[in-house]
Design an enzyme around this catalytic site. Structure first.
Site, short mmCIF file in Angstrom:
data_model
loop_
_atom_site.label_atom_id
_atom_site.label_comp_id
_atom_site.label_asym_id
_atom_site.label_seq_id
_atom_site.Cartn_x
_atom_site.Cartn_y
_atom_site.Cartn_z
N HIS A 1 -8.05 9.82 3.60
CA HIS A 1 -7.53 8.86 4.57
C HIS A 1 -7.90 9.25 6.01
O HIS A 1 -8.02 10.43 6.32
CB HIS A 1 -6.01 8.75 4.45
CG HIS A 1 -5.59 8.06 3.19
ND1 HIS A 1 -4.97 8.70 2.15
CD2 HIS A 1 -5.71 6.76 2.80
CE1 HIS A 1 -4.72 7.83 1.18
NE2 HIS A 1 -5.15 6.65 1.55
N SER B 1 -13.08 4.12 4.34
CA SER B 1 -13.74 3.67 5.57
C SER B 1 -15.03 4.46 5.78
O SER B 1 -15.11 5.63 5.41
CB SER B 1 -12.81 3.85 6.78
OG SER B 1 -11.87 2.79 6.82
N HIS C 1 -9.11 4.75 -2.59
CA HIS C 1 -8.48 4.76 -1.26
C HIS C 1 -9.42 5.49 -0.29
O HIS C 1 -10.45 6.02 -0.70
CB HIS C 1 -7.14 5.50 -1.33
CG HIS C 1 -6.06 4.65 -1.93
ND1 HIS C 1 -4.99 4.22 -1.19
CD2 HIS C 1 -5.92 4.14 -3.16
CE1 HIS C 1 -4.22 3.48 -1.97
NE2 HIS C 1 -4.75 3.41 -3.17
N ASN D 1 -10.24 0.44 -0.59
CA ASN D 1 -9.27 0.33 0.50
C ASN D 1 -9.88 0.71 1.85
O ASN D 1 -10.46 1.79 1.99
CB ASN D 1 -8.11 1.30 0.26
CG ASN D 1 -7.14 0.81 -0.79
OD1 ASN D 1 -7.43 -0.13 -1.52
ND2 ASN D 1 -5.99 1.44 -0.85
N ILE D 2 -9.69 -0.17 2.81
CA ILE D 2 -10.27 0.04 4.14
C ILE D 2 -9.23 -0.28 5.21
O ILE D 2 -8.72 -1.40 5.27
CB ILE D 2 -11.52 -0.85 4.33
CG1 ILE D 2 -12.61 -0.44 3.32
CG2 ILE D 2 -12.04 -0.77 5.77
CD1 ILE D 2 -13.74 -1.43 3.19
N ASP E 1 0.85 -1.19 0.00
CA ASP E 1 0.00 0.00 0.00
C ASP E 1 0.89 1.25 0.00
O ASP E 1 1.80 1.37 0.84
CB ASP E 1 -0.87 -0.06 1.27
CG ASP E 1 -1.99 0.96 1.28
OD1 ASP E 1 -2.44 1.38 0.20
OD2 ASP E 1 -2.43 1.32 2.41
P1 13P Z 1 -9.17 4.61 5.33
O1 13P Z 1 -8.35 5.49 6.20
O2 13P Z 1 -10.43 5.30 4.88
O3 13P Z 1 -9.48 3.29 5.93
O4 13P Z 1 -8.32 4.34 3.98
C1 13P Z 1 -7.34 3.34 3.92
C2 13P Z 1 -6.50 3.41 2.69
O5 13P Z 1 -6.79 4.09 1.72
C3 13P Z 1 -5.27 2.61 2.67
O6 13P Z 1 -4.53 2.81 1.51
O1 G3H Z 2 -3.39 4.85 3.62
C1 G3H Z 2 -2.78 4.52 4.63
C2 G3H Z 2 -3.16 3.35 5.42
O2 G3H Z 2 -4.28 3.65 6.24
C3 G3H Z 2 -2.00 2.81 6.19
O3 G3H Z 2 -1.74 3.55 7.34
O4 G3H Z 2 0.69 4.00 7.07
O5 G3H Z 2 -0.42 4.20 9.32
O6 G3H Z 2 -0.04 1.96 8.27
P1 G3H Z 2 -0.27 3.42 8.07
ZN ZN Z 3 -4.61 4.80 0.75
#
Ligand code: 13P
Ligand code: G3H
Ligand code: ZN
Length: 311
Positions: free
Chosen positions: A180, A216, A213, A256-257, A82
């Site tokens: 995000h 959520s 992306h 993406n979640i 990711d």
């Molecule tokens: P959320 O923060 O909405 O769960 O998005 C996750 C994401 O896009 C990870 O790449």
């Molecule tokens: O888009 C980002 C994801 O939510 C991953 O988050 O980089 O804190 O693991 P993180």
């Molecule tokens: Zn993302």
């Protein structure tokens, strides 16, 4: 079942009018909760690992946890990087067994983004790995990078054909108003996604998988539990599920979640420890956390992604 790329998954999702969930993983309970849910629903699933997750858990541990899940459950499963920030992390994940990587060049100008994405695509394709690119900028926090709302940019549909043609990238993440983190909208603000931009992109890229992306929905049951059991959380607001359902029926093949999984786990841990002052065996509070992840992911598969029975 061995890990697969997203190629076949996306083709079926595009034709079938559903999307595949891509859930971020950091530890065993999350991997188990997600993959058990996907197995119960007979749904394909993507497990994705951020640079932060790799630092936290270590590449090999994550790789082996996901391989263990693939042995335990008989559904198509992809392992994806990711938000790969540069060629080196993509190479390391490709060499280290991932079946899909994202190169996120969205912070660069168009030409630089193309050059970087193309370099990753060339390396990945040689090794049978698929690549996701990004055009447009989402607001919110990912890893240590914070993009403020005013710097977030919707994807320009005029750029997508050239980007895909010149890079050879297998799927494209776009910015249409998702962001995000758990705080996507301010209280009183009406959540909105630019379906007009999505429709225009679909027209320019027929039969091509699009990625969302920041998707959520922030279930208020988990927010309420976190607050009830001693957590401090501002008003967290996500993307309404019906909007994501509509997107899943379009060219959007990957959703993406991450934040929803975090909230579900934390709500369970807080509840368990608050209700059972004597608990100190981690299994006592991690079991309900894993249960919450499983229930959350089943709910997403049934009501948001529409991918039940598609494994
Ligand atoms: P959320 O923060 O909405 O769960 O998005 C996750 C994401 O896009 C990870 O790449
Ligand atoms: O888009 C980002 C994801 O939510 C991953 O988050 O980089 O804190 O693991 P993180
Ligand atoms: Zn993302």
């Amino acid at each position: 079942m061995a890990l697969v790329t997203t190629r076949e998954m996306f083709k079926k999702a595009y034709d079938g009018g559903y999307a595949v969930g891509a859930f971020n993983v950091n530890n065993m309970e999350i991997v188990q909760g997600i993959t058990e849910a996907a197995a119960q629903e007979r749904s394909p699933v993507i497990l994705q690992v951020s640079a932060g997750a790799r630092r936290y858990a270590n590449h090999t541990y994550l790789m082996k946890l996901v391989e263990a899940a693939a042995l335990e459950v008989d559904i198509p499963m992809a392992l994806h990087l990711d938000h790969g920030a540069d060629f080196e992390i993509c190479k390391s994940c490709i060499d280290g067994g991932f079946t899909s990587v994202m190169i996120d060049g969205s912070r660069f100008a168009f030409e630089e983004n193309i050059a970087l994405t193309k370099k990753v695509v060339e390396y990945a394709h040689e090794k049978g790995v698929v690549v996701e690119g990004e055009l447009g900028k989402l607001a919110g926090v990912e890893d240590e990078v914070e993009v403020h709302e005013e710097n977030a940019l919707y994807t320009n549909p005029d750029e997508v054909e050239e980007f895909v043609a010149r890079t050879g990238v297998d799927s494209l993440a776009i910015a249409i108003g998702t962001s995000h983190g758990a705080f996507k909208f301010k209280p009183g603000q009406r959540p909105q996604l630019r379906f007009d931009i999505l429709a225009e992109i679909e027209k320019r890229l027929p039969n091509y998988p699009i990625v969302l992306h920041g998707s959520s929905s922030v279930n208020q049951k988990y927010v309420a539990d976190i607050r009830k059991y001693g957590g401090i959380l501002d008003d967290a607001i996500g993307i309404p599920e019906e909007m994501l359902r509509k997107a899943a029926q379009s060219a959007v093949c990957k959703i993406n979640i991450d934040s929803d999984v975090r909230l579900a786990m934390t709500a369970a841990v807080r509840r368990d420890l608050a209700e059972h002052q004597g608990h100190f065996d981690p299994r006592e509070y991690l079991r309900p956390a894993r249960d919450n992840v499983r229930e959350l992911v089943r709910h997403k598969i049934q009501h948001v992604l529409g991918s039940s029975g598609q494994a």
